[in-house]
Design a protein around this motif. Structure first.
Motif, PDB file in Angstrom:
ATOM      1  N   ARG A   1       0.923   2.499   4.805  1.00 22.86           N
ATOM      2  CA  ARG A   1       0.701   0.990   3.583  1.00 22.86           C
ATOM      3  C   ARG A   1      -0.749   0.077   4.060  1.00 22.86           C
ATOM      4  O   ARG A   1      -0.121  -0.209   2.978  1.00 22.86           O
ATOM      5  CB  ARG A   1       2.300   0.342   4.203  1.00 22.86           C
ATOM      6  N   SER A   2      -1.308   1.218   4.742  1.00 23.84           N
ATOM      7  CA  SER A   2      -2.529   0.464   4.719  1.00 23.84           C
ATOM      8  C   SER A   2      -4.237   1.083   5.121  1.00 23.84           C
ATOM      9  O   SER A   2      -3.119   2.440   6.814  1.00 23.84           O
ATOM     10  CB  SER A   2      -2.822  -0.700   5.304  1.00 23.84           C
TER      11      SER A   2
ATOM     12  N   ILE B   1      -1.228  -4.833   2.846  1.00 26.85           N
ATOM     13  CA  ILE B   1      -0.836  -4.087   2.977  1.00 26.85           C
ATOM     14  C   ILE B   1      -0.231  -3.627   2.149  1.00 26.85           C
ATOM     15  O   ILE B   1       0.312  -5.217   1.681  1.00 26.85           O
ATOM     16  CB  ILE B   1       0.399  -4.777   4.316  1.00 26.85           C
TER      17      ILE B   1
ATOM     18  N   TRP C   1       3.528  -2.993   0.920  1.00 27.74           N
ATOM     19  CA  TRP C   1       4.840  -2.375   1.445  1.00 27.74           C
ATOM     20  C   TRP C   1       5.862  -1.677   0.390  1.00 27.74           C
ATOM     21  O   TRP C   1       6.149  -0.961   1.250  1.00 27.74           O
ATOM     22  CB  TRP C   1       5.311  -3.562   1.635  1.00 27.74           C
TER      23      TRP C   1
END
Length: 73
Positions: A5-6, A42, A44
């Motif tokens: 997610r990052s 991030i 989500w």
């Protein structure tokens, strides 16, 4: 293509393009020419990230579009 997610570009020496995708391969976020020593937020809703050579992502591609992922073995 990998699950995350990052991402970060620590220790890299060149820019990259990054595309974050959800479970259905819908584009959530695009980074064009992400510089070395950077870190994304991030996301989500993202499930996958694709890292590409800088300049690979065409200008007309935007969040909400879908990416087709083909595995060649």
């Amino acid at each position: 293509l990998f699950q995350t997610r990052s991402i970060h570009t620590h220790f890299m020496r060149y820019d990259i393009d990054v595309v974050f995708l959800n479970h259905d391969f819908e584009i959530i976020k695009i980074f064009r020419s992400l510089k070395p020593w950077r870190m994304t937020s991030i996301y989500w809703k993202a499930h996958y990230a694709v890292e590409l050579r800088a300049g690979t992502i065409e200008k007309g591609i935007r969040p909400g579009d879908y990416m087709e992922v083909v595995c060649i073995n």
